[in-house]
Design a protein around this motif. Structure first.
Motif, mmCIF file in Angstrom:
data_model
loop_
_atom_site.group_PDB
_atom_site.id
_atom_site.type_symbol
_atom_site.label_atom_id
_atom_site.label_comp_id
_atom_site.label_asym_id
_atom_site.label_seq_id
_atom_site.Cartn_x
_atom_site.Cartn_y
_atom_site.Cartn_z
ATOM 1 N N CYS A 56 0.990 -1.140 0.001
ATOM 2 C CA CYS A 56 0.084 0.152 -0.128
ATOM 3 C C CYS A 56 0.752 1.168 0.038
ATOM 4 C CB CYS A 56 -0.931 0.015 1.262
ATOM 5 S SG CYS A 56 -1.993 1.372 1.287
ATOM 6 N N LEU A 71 -2.856 8.496 -7.822
ATOM 7 C CA LEU A 71 -3.750 7.195 -7.383
ATOM 8 C C LEU A 71 -3.819 6.343 -8.615
ATOM 9 C CD1 LEU A 71 -6.737 8.963 -5.676
ATOM 10 C CD2 LEU A 71 -4.944 7.590 -4.742
ATOM 11 N N LYS A 72 -3.967 6.697 -9.933
ATOM 12 C CA LYS A 72 -3.899 5.873 -10.803
ATOM 13 C C LYS A 72 -2.809 5.023 -11.396
ATOM 14 C CE LYS A 72 -6.856 8.097 -14.259
ATOM 15 N NZ LYS A 72 -6.746 9.317 -14.829
ATOM 16 N N HIS A 75 -2.325 2.216 -8.753
ATOM 17 C CA HIS A 75 -3.144 1.208 -8.903
ATOM 18 C C HIS A 75 -2.624 0.379 -10.210
ATOM 19 C CE1 HIS A 75 -6.486 3.258 -6.803
ATOM 20 N NE2 HIS A 75 -6.182 2.262 -5.944
ATOM 21 N N GLY A 78 -0.305 -2.403 -9.338
ATOM 22 C CA GLY A 78 -1.053 -3.276 -8.691
ATOM 23 C C GLY A 78 -1.135 -3.082 -7.178
ATOM 24 N N CYS A 79 -0.899 -1.976 -6.905
ATOM 25 C CA CYS A 79 -0.592 -1.644 -5.390
ATOM 26 C C CYS A 79 -2.086 -0.967 -4.849
ATOM 27 C CB CYS A 79 0.650 -0.785 -5.238
ATOM 28 S SG CYS A 79 1.161 -0.315 -3.589
ATOM 29 N N ARG A 80 -2.230 -1.106 -3.590
ATOM 30 C CA ARG A 80 -3.348 -0.473 -2.895
ATOM 31 C C ARG A 80 -2.852 0.997 -2.662
ATOM 32 N NH1 ARG A 80 -3.109 -4.364 0.840
ATOM 33 N NH2 ARG A 80 -2.717 -3.052 2.506
ATOM 34 N N ALA A 81 -3.571 2.091 -2.853
ATOM 35 C CA ALA A 81 -3.266 3.514 -2.857
ATOM 36 C C ALA A 81 -4.104 4.347 -1.818
ATOM 37 C CB ALA A 81 -3.568 4.178 -4.105
ATOM 38 N N GLN A 100 -11.809 6.374 -5.183
ATOM 39 C CA GLN A 100 -10.306 5.883 -5.896
ATOM 40 C C GLN A 100 -9.146 5.301 -4.645
ATOM 41 O OE1 GLN A 100 -11.780 8.785 -7.759
ATOM 42 N NE2 GLN A 100 -12.578 7.232 -8.748
ATOM 43 N N CYS A 101 -9.751 5.412 -3.396
ATOM 44 C CA CYS A 101 -8.634 5.298 -2.357
ATOM 45 C C CYS A 101 -9.083 3.969 -1.664
ATOM 46 C CB CYS A 101 -8.956 6.377 -1.478
ATOM 47 S SG CYS A 101 -8.033 7.832 -2.320
ATOM 48 N N GLU A 102 -8.134 3.035 -1.432
ATOM 49 C CA GLU A 102 -8.525 1.774 -0.517
ATOM 50 C C GLU A 102 -8.272 2.170 1.164
ATOM 51 O OE1 GLU A 102 -6.304 1.252 -3.254
ATOM 52 O OE2 GLU A 102 -8.131 0.336 -4.355
#
Ligand code: ZN
Length: 194
Positions: A56, A71-72, A75, A78-81, A100-102
């Motif tokens: 993350c 953020l894009k 992602h 392949g990572c949480r953001a 758009q946020c984990e």
């Protein structure tokens, strides 16, 4: 998770570590790396930290990189953001990006140095983020960073946080595992928390 504070000596005055040290940590732990970028230009470094093993990556809303692009980019690797808000930044500044946020992280001290006291006036900001996320039908992690200990953990959790970052409260103790258990028990008494 292992929370890594990355500071560039520019966005914040302090200077800490870079991707090489994060990669070295990744080789010796099975814990997920939660990388908190306190950098003026986080977008320039996200790829290096994903390659280093980040699960993350969070960066500051107040930094110079464009929020949607950053953020894009995280992602796409392949990572949480997630976004981080300094104490002076209102919750509303993050609302347009919640989908758009984990994770969304509220700083409860000024970023840059450990050992500061928890700012109680940040509790309504945590609650406002949780409320707005629910209104939008979202369930991001809401993370709190700064001054977390057995006294402040239950307040942050009651306000809606589900991820608590602790530094000083753990590193001053001889047994980290026991200190983590005590923090979990203090913060999340109502939930079954593994
Ligand atoms: Zn942090």
């Amino acid at each position: 998770m292992l929370h890594i504070d990355v500071m560039d000596g520019h966005f914040v005055p302090n200077l800490t570590l870079g991707p090489a040290v994060a990669a070295a940590l990744h080789r010796v732990t099975r814990l997920e790396l939660d990388v908190h970028l306190m950098l003026s230009e986080p977008l320039r470094y996200v790829e290096d930290f994903v390659r280093a093993g980040a699960s993350c990556i969070t960066f500051h809303l107040e930094a110079d990189s464009p929020v949607p692009d950053t953020l894009k980019a995280i992602h796409a690797l392949g990572c949480r953001a997630g976004l981080v808000l300094k104490p002076a930044t209102p919750a509303q500044a993050a609302f347009p990006y919640l989908a758009q946020c984990e994770t969304v992280m509220v700083m409860t001290v000024e970023p840059g140095f450990g050992g500061q006291a928890f700012k109680e006036e940040m509790l309504p900001k945590i609650a406002a983020l949780r409320e707005e996320a629910e209104r939008q039908g979202l369930a991001p992690d809401i993370e709190v960073d700064g001054g977390i200990d057995c006294h402040t953990a239950p307040k942050a959790a009651a306000a809606g946080a589900n991820v608590l970052v602790a530094g000083t409260a753990l590193f001053g103790r001889p047994d980290y595992a026991q200190a983590v258990r005590e923090l979990r028990a203090a913060g999340f008494t109502q939930k079954s928390f593994e």
